[in-house]
Design a protein around this motif. Sequence first.
Motif, PDB file in Angstrom:
ATOM      1  N   SER A   8      66.879  64.204   9.906  1.00  0.00           N
ATOM      2  CA  SER A   8      65.921  65.280   9.311  1.00  0.00           C
ATOM      3  C   SER A   8      66.537  65.724   7.973  1.00  0.00           C
ATOM      4  O   SER A   8      66.113  66.175   6.948  1.00  0.00           O
ATOM      5  N   ILE A   9      68.105  66.042   8.346  1.00  0.00           N
ATOM      6  CA  ILE A   9      68.985  66.530   7.076  1.00  0.00           C
ATOM      7  C   ILE A   9      68.951  65.258   6.304  1.00  0.00           C
ATOM      8  O   ILE A   9      69.004  65.386   4.898  1.00  0.00           O
ATOM      9  N   ALA A  10      69.390  64.271   6.569  1.00  0.00           N
ATOM     10  CA  ALA A  10      69.967  63.023   5.713  1.00  0.00           C
ATOM     11  C   ALA A  10      68.749  62.379   4.777  1.00  0.00           C
ATOM     12  O   ALA A  10      68.919  62.062   3.584  1.00  0.00           O
ATOM     13  N   SER A  11      67.658  62.344   5.208  1.00  0.00           N
ATOM     14  CA  SER A  11      66.393  62.087   4.593  1.00  0.00           C
ATOM     15  C   SER A  11      65.351  63.208   4.095  1.00  0.00           C
ATOM     16  O   SER A  11      64.862  63.803   4.703  1.00  0.00           O
ATOM     17  N   THR A  12      65.466  63.404   2.817  1.00  0.00           N
ATOM     18  CA  THR A  12      64.805  64.611   2.043  1.00  0.00           C
ATOM     19  C   THR A  12      63.563  63.979   1.919  1.00  0.00           C
ATOM     20  O   THR A  12      62.607  64.892   1.486  1.00  0.00           O
ATOM     21  N   GLY A  13      63.267  62.752   1.401  1.00  0.00           N
ATOM     22  CA  GLY A  13      61.927  62.057   1.282  1.00  0.00           C
ATOM     23  C   GLY A  13      61.649  62.443  -0.209  1.00  0.00           C
ATOM     24  O   GLY A  13      60.781  61.447  -0.794  1.00  0.00           O
ATOM     25  N   ALA A  14      62.172  63.149  -0.865  1.00  0.00           N
ATOM     26  CA  ALA A  14      61.739  63.332  -2.413  1.00  0.00           C
ATOM     27  C   ALA A  14      62.965  62.559  -3.329  1.00  0.00           C
ATOM     28  O   ALA A  14      64.233  62.823  -2.766  1.00  0.00           O
ATOM     29  N   VAL A  15      62.791  61.720  -4.031  1.00  0.00           N
ATOM     30  CA  VAL A  15      63.725  61.001  -4.761  1.00  0.00           C
ATOM     31  C   VAL A  15      63.982  61.646  -6.053  1.00  0.00           C
ATOM     32  O   VAL A  15      63.128  61.963  -7.032  1.00  0.00           O
ATOM     33  N   ASN A  16      65.204  62.132  -6.419  1.00  0.00           N
ATOM     34  CA  ASN A  16      65.395  62.667  -7.667  1.00  0.00           C
ATOM     35  C   ASN A  16      65.835  61.859  -8.867  1.00  0.00           C
ATOM     36  O   ASN A  16      66.721  60.815  -8.970  1.00  0.00           O
ATOM     37  N   GLN A  17      64.812  61.750  -9.905  1.00  0.00           N
ATOM     38  CA  GLN A  17      64.815  60.633 -10.858  1.00  0.00           C
ATOM     39  C   GLN A  17      65.223  61.555 -12.169  1.00  0.00           C
ATOM     40  O   GLN A  17      64.236  62.223 -12.869  1.00  0.00           O
ATOM     41  N   ASP A  18      66.430  61.471 -12.809  1.00  0.00           N
ATOM     42  CA  ASP A  18      66.675  62.324 -13.992  1.00  0.00           C
ATOM     43  C   ASP A  18      66.470  61.252 -15.150  1.00  0.00           C
ATOM     44  O   ASP A  18      66.426  60.163 -14.875  1.00  0.00           O
ATOM     45  N   SER A  19      66.398  61.839 -16.215  1.00  0.00           N
ATOM     46  CA  SER A  19      66.326  61.063 -17.500  1.00  0.00           C
ATOM     47  C   SER A  19      67.336  60.280 -17.553  1.00  0.00           C
ATOM     48  O   SER A  19      68.713  60.693 -17.361  1.00  0.00           O
ATOM     49  N   PRO A  20      67.382  59.070 -18.364  1.00  0.00           N
ATOM     50  CA  PRO A  20      68.619  58.167 -18.427  1.00  0.00           C
ATOM     51  C   PRO A  20      69.275  58.703 -19.483  1.00  0.00           C
ATOM     52  O   PRO A  20      70.490  58.449 -19.854  1.00  0.00           O
ATOM     53  N   TYR A  21      68.847  59.435 -20.351  1.00  0.00           N
ATOM     54  CA  TYR A  21      69.612  60.160 -21.422  1.00  0.00           C
ATOM     55  C   TYR A  21      70.267  61.554 -21.265  1.00  0.00           C
ATOM     56  O   TYR A  21      70.938  62.103 -21.893  1.00  0.00           O
ATOM     57  N   SER A  22      69.952  61.854 -20.120  1.00  0.00           N
ATOM     58  CA  SER A  22      70.563  63.057 -19.489  1.00  0.00           C
ATOM     59  C   SER A  22      72.385  63.304 -19.574  1.00  0.00           C
ATOM     60  O   SER A  22      72.965  64.108 -19.747  1.00  0.00           O
ATOM     61  N   PHE A  23      72.871  62.067 -19.213  1.00  0.00           N
ATOM     62  CA  PHE A  23      74.161  61.756 -19.020  1.00  0.00           C
ATOM     63  C   PHE A  23      74.882  61.677 -20.567  1.00  0.00           C
ATOM     64  O   PHE A  23      75.798  62.406 -20.691  1.00  0.00           O
ATOM     65  N   ILE A  24      74.022  61.007 -21.305  1.00  0.00           N
ATOM     66  CA  ILE A  24      74.533  61.055 -22.747  1.00  0.00           C
ATOM     67  C   ILE A  24      74.327  62.575 -23.463  1.00  0.00           C
ATOM     68  O   ILE A  24      75.572  62.913 -24.020  1.00  0.00           O
ATOM     69  N   ILE A  25      73.378  63.133 -23.100  1.00  0.00           N
ATOM     70  CA  ILE A  25      73.347  64.509 -23.931  1.00  0.00           C
ATOM     71  C   ILE A  25      74.450  65.368 -23.326  1.00  0.00           C
ATOM     72  O   ILE A  25      74.780  66.240 -23.961  1.00  0.00           O
ATOM     73  N   MET A  26      74.633  65.539 -22.157  1.00  0.00           N
ATOM     74  CA  MET A  26      75.594  66.315 -21.494  1.00  0.00           C
ATOM     75  C   MET A  26      77.234  65.852 -21.986  1.00  0.00           C
ATOM     76  O   MET A  26      78.067  66.784 -22.251  1.00  0.00           O
ATOM     77  N   LEU A  27      77.446  64.505 -22.245  1.00  0.00           N
ATOM     78  CA  LEU A  27      78.799  64.096 -22.754  1.00  0.00           C
ATOM     79  C   LEU A  27      78.818  64.741 -24.281  1.00  0.00           C
ATOM     80  O   LEU A  27      79.850  65.050 -24.759  1.00  0.00           O
ATOM     81  N   LEU A  28      77.688  64.508 -25.030  1.00  0.00           N
ATOM     82  CA  LEU A  28      77.747  65.218 -26.340  1.00  0.00           C
ATOM     83  C   LEU A  28      77.841  66.858 -26.268  1.00  0.00           C
ATOM     84  O   LEU A  28      78.616  67.150 -27.360  1.00  0.00           O
ATOM     85  N   VAL A  29      77.385  67.127 -25.570  1.00  0.00           N
ATOM     86  CA  VAL A  29      77.389  68.789 -25.554  1.00  0.00           C
ATOM     87  C   VAL A  29      78.953  69.254 -25.125  1.00  0.00           C
ATOM     88  O   VAL A  29      79.578  69.929 -25.903  1.00  0.00           O
ATOM     89  N   PHE A  30      79.508  68.467 -24.273  1.00  0.00           N
ATOM     90  CA  PHE A  30      81.007  68.717 -23.809  1.00  0.00           C
ATOM     91  C   PHE A  30      81.732  68.189 -25.259  1.00  0.00           C
ATOM     92  O   PHE A  30      82.790  68.880 -25.350  1.00  0.00           O
TER      93      PHE A  30
END
Length: 110
Positions: A8-30
């Motif tokens: 019950s804890i391991a399977s949340t049921g909802a899959v978190n789908q981030d934008s593919p550009y979020s990592f690039i944006i985060m790197l640019l901000v840093f």
Amino acid sequence: MSVFISESIASTGAVNQDSPYSFIIMLLVFGLIFYFMILFPQQKRAKEHKKMMCAISKGDEVLTNGGLLGRVIKVTETGYITLALNENTEVIIKRDFVTAMLPKGTLKQL
């Protein structure tokens, strides 16, 4: 059933789908934070130090990296200056090793 993680804890049921550009944006901000917090002030200090080194002239009172206080008595074209530490002692140093220019009359007050 697993001993460590219940299903019950391991399977949340909802899959978190981030934008593919979020990592690039985060790197640019840093990267921008790194530039404005570290690189930009360091470049500004280096530019001011270079300007100060070019402005050294005969009669200026300076402080060196080694802690010597002296009056400039000779400036050469090759980048060396001669400092008079007192009436008898002269030292030749490279212009790069001057840390600060002191106000006139500082040596007399010491």
